[in-house]
Every structure is written in C-alpha cells, then in structure tokens.
Enzyme design. Structure first.
Site, PDB file in Angstrom:
ATOM      1  N   ARG A  30     -95.948  25.120 152.860  1.00 49.27           N
ATOM      2  CA  ARG A  30     -96.762  25.654 151.762  1.00 49.27           C
ATOM      3  C   ARG A  30     -96.255  27.030 151.340  1.00 49.27           C
ATOM      4  O   ARG A  30     -95.924  27.866 152.193  1.00 49.27           O
ATOM      5  CB  ARG A  30     -98.240  25.714 152.172  1.00 49.27           C
ATOM      6  CG  ARG A  30     -98.816  24.329 152.361  1.00 49.27           C
ATOM      7  CD  ARG A  30    -100.320  24.288 152.456  1.00 49.27           C
ATOM      8  NE  ARG A  30    -100.708  22.968 152.937  1.00 49.27           N
ATOM      9  CZ  ARG A  30    -100.845  21.892 152.155  1.00 49.27           C
ATOM     10  NH1 ARG A  30    -100.661  21.989 150.848  1.00 49.27           N
ATOM     11  NH2 ARG A  30    -101.183  20.725 152.677  1.00 49.27           N
ATOM     12  N   ASP A  31     -96.200  27.228 150.016  1.00 53.10           N
ATOM     13  CA  ASP A  31     -95.767  28.520 149.469  1.00 53.10           C
ATOM     14  C   ASP A  31     -96.769  29.594 149.893  1.00 53.10           C
ATOM     15  O   ASP A  31     -97.988  29.386 149.849  1.00 53.10           O
ATOM     16  CB  ASP A  31     -95.665  28.435 147.940  1.00 53.10           C
ATOM     17  CG  ASP A  31     -94.866  29.589 147.358  1.00 53.10           C
ATOM     18  OD1 ASP A  31     -93.759  29.341 146.835  1.00 53.10           O
ATOM     19  OD2 ASP A  31     -95.344  30.743 147.418  1.00 53.10           O
ATOM     20  N   ILE A  32     -96.254  30.749 150.263  1.00 53.67           N
ATOM     21  CA  ILE A  32     -97.087  31.837 150.753  1.00 53.67           C
ATOM     22  C   ILE A  32     -97.918  32.454 149.622  1.00 53.67           C
ATOM     23  O   ILE A  32     -98.935  33.101 149.870  1.00 53.67           O
ATOM     24  CB  ILE A  32     -96.189  32.903 151.446  1.00 53.67           C
ATOM     25  CG1 ILE A  32     -96.960  33.711 152.458  1.00 53.67           C
ATOM     26  CG2 ILE A  32     -95.495  33.811 150.437  1.00 53.67           C
ATOM     27  CD1 ILE A  32     -96.105  34.527 153.397  1.00 53.67           C
ATOM     28  N   ASN A  88     -85.510  26.669 140.558  1.00 57.99           N
ATOM     29  CA  ASN A  88     -84.984  27.811 139.820  1.00 57.99           C
ATOM     30  C   ASN A  88     -83.562  28.106 140.284  1.00 57.99           C
ATOM     31  O   ASN A  88     -83.252  27.960 141.467  1.00 57.99           O
ATOM     32  CB  ASN A  88     -85.869  29.041 140.059  1.00 57.99           C
ATOM     33  CG  ASN A  88     -87.275  28.848 139.519  1.00 57.99           C
ATOM     34  OD1 ASN A  88     -87.463  28.284 138.443  1.00 57.99           O
ATOM     35  ND2 ASN A  88     -88.274  29.311 140.261  1.00 57.99           N
ATOM     36  N   GLU A  96     -85.707  33.699 143.506  1.00 58.77           N
ATOM     37  CA  GLU A  96     -85.926  34.872 144.360  1.00 58.77           C
ATOM     38  C   GLU A  96     -85.346  34.675 145.752  1.00 58.77           C
ATOM     39  O   GLU A  96     -84.901  35.626 146.389  1.00 58.77           O
ATOM     40  CB  GLU A  96     -87.435  35.157 144.487  1.00 58.77           C
ATOM     41  CG  GLU A  96     -88.031  35.734 143.215  1.00 58.77           C
ATOM     42  CD  GLU A  96     -89.546  35.833 143.277  1.00 58.77           C
ATOM     43  OE1 GLU A  96     -90.125  35.495 144.333  1.00 58.77           O
ATOM     44  OE2 GLU A  96     -90.135  36.223 142.260  1.00 58.77           O
ATOM     45  N   VAL A  97     -85.398  33.436 146.246  1.00 55.81           N
ATOM     46  CA  VAL A  97     -84.893  33.152 147.590  1.00 55.81           C
ATOM     47  C   VAL A  97     -83.656  32.257 147.445  1.00 55.81           C
ATOM     48  O   VAL A  97     -83.730  31.174 146.863  1.00 55.81           O
ATOM     49  CB  VAL A  97     -85.966  32.457 148.460  1.00 55.81           C
ATOM     50  CG1 VAL A  97     -85.406  32.146 149.840  1.00 55.81           C
ATOM     51  CG2 VAL A  97     -87.213  33.336 148.577  1.00 55.81           C
ATOM     52  N   HIS A 101     -84.623  25.337 146.860  1.00 50.43           N
ATOM     53  CA  HIS A 101     -85.941  24.772 147.186  1.00 50.43           C
ATOM     54  C   HIS A 101     -86.543  24.170 145.943  1.00 50.43           C
ATOM     55  O   HIS A 101     -86.381  24.670 144.839  1.00 50.43           O
ATOM     56  CB  HIS A 101     -86.866  25.852 147.759  1.00 50.43           C
ATOM     57  CG  HIS A 101     -86.875  27.128 146.958  1.00 50.43           C
ATOM     58  ND1 HIS A 101     -85.877  28.057 147.079  1.00 50.43           N
ATOM     59  CD2 HIS A 101     -87.741  27.612 146.045  1.00 50.43           C
ATOM     60  CE1 HIS A 101     -86.123  29.068 146.260  1.00 50.43           C
ATOM     61  NE2 HIS A 101     -87.251  28.817 145.609  1.00 50.43           N
ATOM     62  N   HIS A 103     -89.993  23.391 144.153  1.00 50.48           N
ATOM     63  CA  HIS A 103     -91.419  23.712 144.141  1.00 50.48           C
ATOM     64  C   HIS A 103     -92.153  22.423 143.756  1.00 50.48           C
ATOM     65  O   HIS A 103     -91.806  21.794 142.761  1.00 50.48           O
ATOM     66  CB  HIS A 103     -91.745  24.747 143.062  1.00 50.48           C
ATOM     67  CG  HIS A 103     -91.160  26.099 143.282  1.00 50.48           C
ATOM     68  ND1 HIS A 103     -91.900  27.167 143.751  1.00 50.48           N
ATOM     69  CD2 HIS A 103     -89.909  26.585 143.086  1.00 50.48           C
ATOM     70  CE1 HIS A 103     -91.126  28.245 143.819  1.00 50.48           C
ATOM     71  NE2 HIS A 103     -89.923  27.921 143.419  1.00 50.48           N
TER      72      HIS A 103
HETATM   73  P1  AMP Z   1     -88.083  31.133 143.732  1.00 42.87           P
HETATM   74  O1  AMP Z   1     -88.556  32.212 142.796  1.00 42.87           O
HETATM   75  O2  AMP Z   1     -87.889  29.805 143.048  1.00 42.87           O
HETATM   76  O3  AMP Z   1     -86.874  31.569 144.528  1.00 42.87           O
HETATM   77  O4  AMP Z   1     -89.285  30.877 144.729  1.00 42.87           O
HETATM   78  C1  AMP Z   1     -89.396  31.508 145.972  1.00 42.87           C
HETATM   79  C2  AMP Z   1     -90.754  31.153 146.518  1.00 42.87           C
HETATM   80  O5  AMP Z   1     -90.773  31.382 147.902  1.00 42.87           O
HETATM   81  C3  AMP Z   1     -91.916  31.953 145.903  1.00 42.87           C
HETATM   82  O6  AMP Z   1     -92.840  31.061 145.305  1.00 42.87           O
HETATM   83  C4  AMP Z   1     -92.510  32.688 147.117  1.00 42.87           C
HETATM   84  O7  AMP Z   1     -93.912  32.816 147.049  1.00 42.87           O
HETATM   85  C5  AMP Z   1     -92.064  31.793 148.266  1.00 42.87           C
HETATM   86  N1  AMP Z   1     -91.963  32.435 149.564  1.00 42.87           N
HETATM   87  C6  AMP Z   1     -91.319  33.582 149.869  1.00 42.87           C
HETATM   88  N2  AMP Z   1     -91.420  33.848 151.184  1.00 42.87           N
HETATM   89  C7  AMP Z   1     -92.137  32.837 151.730  1.00 42.87           C
HETATM   90  C8  AMP Z   1     -92.582  32.536 153.051  1.00 42.87           C
HETATM   91  N3  AMP Z   1     -92.311  33.317 154.094  1.00 42.87           N
HETATM   92  N4  AMP Z   1     -93.315  31.405 153.226  1.00 42.87           N
HETATM   93  C9  AMP Z   1     -93.604  30.600 152.196  1.00 42.87           C
HETATM   94  N5  AMP Z   1     -93.205  30.824 150.931  1.00 42.87           N
HETATM   95  C10 AMP Z   1     -92.488  31.928 150.695  1.00 42.87           C
END
Ligand code: AMP
Length: 118
Positions: A30-32, A88, A96-97, A101, A103
């Site tokens: 689950r997204d944080i 993304n 961002e990560v 992944h 969503h």
């Molecule tokens: P993106 O902008 O597509 O890279 O999405 C990155 C997602 O990772 C965002 O929706 C964040 O809320 C989520 N996220 C970041 N750190 C964590 C974590 N430790 N556990 C769960 N979700 C995370």
C-alpha cells in the site's frame, strides 16, 4: 549499477510496509500517501529504475505486474466499478522513486486522467 531505493528495502522486508502480495517476480504494497481508497504499488523484485530501462528480459516480471494488478483489484472489490493503473517515467512523468512501479488506484470516481494542463 542503478542505485537502490527504499522499495528494495520494502521488497526484502527490511523496513515495515503493508505488503499485500509477494511472489518470485513482484511485490505489491500500500502507498504510504494514498490518493484514493485503494492505492497499491506493484513493483518488480528486480531493480529497474525507469520504463526506459526495460528490455525483453523483463517481460515476465512486467506481465506479472499487470496480472497481479487485476488480481488485487478483484481482492479489493474495485474490479467491477473500475480503477486506474499508472506508471510515471522520469521528470515530466512525475516519477519520484526510481524503481519502476505500477500505481493501482480505485475505490472512488478518479476524475480526468490529467489534472495539470500546460
Ligand atoms: P512516483 O511519483 O510514481 O514515483 O510514485 C512514488 C510513490 O511512492 C508515491 O505515491 C509515494 O507516496 C510512494 N512511497 C514513497 N515511499 C513509500 C514507502 N516507504 N512506502 C509506500 N509508498 C511509498
């Protein structure tokens, strides 16, 4: 070598996370910071930084990400009403990560696909 992100630690269960699926190819948690009642991230266990880095060698994991998305949508009870899957890529895509992944979002009307114009 691509640099690991926090997602690798989640996959290895080194930090706490609400994992809802794990198999030999992918992990879902689950997204944080959920943007909808259901907001799950589905990631390959192997680090692939962006969609630009995928190759045929990754096709099994990439396919599994979609079959797990459909399975989890059913499990969450959102399959019939509908949901959205998003990946993304890089800066303009809002990534961002840097560990690819998917969503999985649902549980409410999600509105138009893009919220920012320009
Ligand atoms: P993106 O902008 O597509 O890279 O999405 C990155 C997602 O990772 C965002 O929706 C964040 O809320 C989520 N996220 C970041 N750190 C964590 C974590 N430790 N556990 C769960 N979700 C995370």
């Amino acid at each position: 070598m691509a640099e690991e992100t926090i997602f690798s630690k989640i996959i290895r269960r080194e930090i706490p996370s609400d994992i809802v699926w794990q198999d030999e190819l992918v992990t879902a948690f689950r997204d944080i910071s959920p943007q909808a009642p259901t907001h799950i991230l589905i990631v390959p266990n192997l680090l692939i930084p962006t969609l630009n880095d995928v190759s045929e060698a990754h096709e099994q994991a990439l396919g599994r990400m979609l079959t797990v998305a459909a399975k989890l949508a059913a499990q969450e009870g959102i399959a019939e009403d509908g949901y959205r899957v998003i990946m993304n890529c890089n800066r303009h895509g809002g990534q961002e990560v840097y560990h690819i992944h998917l969503h999985l979002l649902g549980g409410r009307m999600l509105g138009p696909m893009l919220t920012h114009k320009g």
